[in-house]
Motif scaffolding. Structure first.
Motif, short mmCIF file in Angstrom:
data_model
loop_
_atom_site.label_atom_id
_atom_site.label_comp_id
_atom_site.label_asym_id
_atom_site.label_seq_id
_atom_site.Cartn_x
_atom_site.Cartn_y
_atom_site.Cartn_z
N LEU A 44 42.08 28.70 19.32
CA LEU A 44 43.40 28.09 19.55
C LEU A 44 44.34 28.28 18.37
N TYR A 45 43.78 28.30 17.16
CA TYR A 45 44.62 28.31 15.95
C TYR A 45 44.35 29.55 15.10
N THR A 46 45.39 29.99 14.39
CA THR A 46 45.23 31.04 13.39
C THR A 46 44.61 30.42 12.14
N ASP A 47 44.27 31.29 11.18
CA ASP A 47 43.65 30.80 9.95
C ASP A 47 44.56 29.85 9.19
N ASP A 48 45.89 30.03 9.37
CA ASP A 48 46.81 29.13 8.65
C ASP A 48 47.24 27.94 9.51
N GLY A 49 46.49 27.70 10.59
CA GLY A 49 46.66 26.45 11.32
C GLY A 49 47.76 26.43 12.38
N LYS A 50 48.29 27.61 12.71
CA LYS A 50 49.32 27.65 13.76
C LYS A 50 48.66 27.98 15.10
N LEU A 51 49.23 27.43 16.18
CA LEU A 51 48.73 27.81 17.50
C LEU A 51 48.89 29.31 17.68
N ARG A 52 47.88 29.96 18.21
CA ARG A 52 47.96 31.40 18.40
C ARG A 52 49.08 31.74 19.38
N ALA A 53 49.71 32.91 19.15
CA ALA A 53 50.91 33.28 19.92
C ALA A 53 50.63 33.38 21.41
N PHE A 54 49.40 33.77 21.77
CA PHE A 54 49.11 33.95 23.19
C PHE A 54 48.62 32.67 23.87
N VAL A 55 48.55 31.59 23.11
CA VAL A 55 48.11 30.31 23.67
C VAL A 55 49.33 29.49 24.09
N HIS A 96 35.13 19.38 19.81
CA HIS A 96 34.56 20.70 20.11
C HIS A 96 35.05 21.70 19.06
N PRO A 97 34.43 21.68 17.88
CA PRO A 97 34.93 22.50 16.75
C PRO A 97 34.98 24.00 17.04
N ASP A 98 34.11 24.48 17.93
CA ASP A 98 34.10 25.92 18.21
C ASP A 98 35.39 26.39 18.88
N LEU A 99 36.16 25.44 19.43
CA LEU A 99 37.43 25.82 20.07
C LEU A 99 38.49 26.22 19.04
#
Lengths: 91, 150
Positions: free
Chosen positions: A45-56, A38-41
């Motif tokens: 879930l991730y920032t542009d630099d590939g880290k999980l977003r802080a609120f996730v 599911h690429p739209d996810l």
């Protein structure tokens, strides 16, 4: 295979499914499998630099992966992953 | 529009009175209706885990959310929104409320609690899809008498 529970706001990016079964032996592999299905996810879930977003928040069963081995946390067949956006606010 | 079982509505307002002068918070369990509205059957009380400033901030332990999600699944229900109180402050969303809101398509209910008494309760639907385009839209609250939400 592990089951990933999708929170209500993200189901629109996962074909309206409440749970998705994914492969992988770690949380990182499972989430990679999830976003490949599911690429739209991905951007939710991730920032542009590939880290999980802080609120996730990501839980394996009842444990926050931040207090396990983060995305390197190992998975068993019967494990369930929960993706939980944070809830906070105030006046 | 958000439809709320009367006992759930009464419970979330009473919660704000009980935690005054601190903010209360909780989760709304229920279903998304085919017409796009939300139907709340239960308001699940949560602890406000914001230790530094609970009189004007709230947060819910994500572990509580995991457990509530699980309870909801067993009843074929979902998390469809959240509630909190504004002690001695209007029942309007704040910039903090918007900045911290990430559950798109869900309702955020706010009750103003003045001197310990629950006043106006408003509901706001989180619109948009990401931080750059999100906004709250006020929505009508419809109360359902006991049993109607089952």
């Amino acid at each position: 295979m592990a089951k990933v529970h999708i929170p209500t706001p993200l189901r629109q990016y996962a074909d309206k499914q409440s749970a998705v079964t994914v492969g992988g032996t770690t949380v990182a592999e499972a989430l990679t499998s999830l976003v490949s299905k599911h690429p739209d996810l991905k951007k939710h879930l991730y920032t542009d630099d590939g880290k999980l977003r802080a609120f996730v928040n990501v839980y394996v069963n009842d444990e926050d992966i931040r207090y396990l081995q983060k995305e390197g946390t190992g998975l068993k067949e019967s494990d369930t992953i929960s993706i939980v956006p944070s809830i906070a606010g105030g006046r | 529009m958000i439809k709320i079982a009367q006992p759930a509505y009464d419970s979330l307002r009473l919660h704000g009175e009980e935690t005054y002068p601190h903010e209360c918070c909780g989760v709304l369990l229920g279903r998304f209706e085919d017409d796009g509205s939300r139907l709340v059957s239960t308001a699940v009380r949560c602890a406000n885990t914001h230790k530094e400033s609970p009189q004007n901030r709230y947060q819910i332990d994500p572990h509580e959310l995991v457990k509530i999600q699980r309870e909801g699944r067993q009843r074929d229900e979902d998390i469809i929104g959240f509630y909190h109180s504004h002690p001695d402050h209007p029942a309007r969303w704040s910039s903090t409320d918007l900045a911290e809101a990430h559950w798109f398509g869900c309702s955020y209910i706010i009750t103003g609690v003045a001197k310990g008494n629950a006043g106006i309760t408003n509901s706001f639907l989180l619109m948009g899809s990401e931080d750059t385009d999100k906004e709250f839209s006020e929505e009508r609250i419809v109360l359902l008498k006991q049993g109607a939400a089952q």
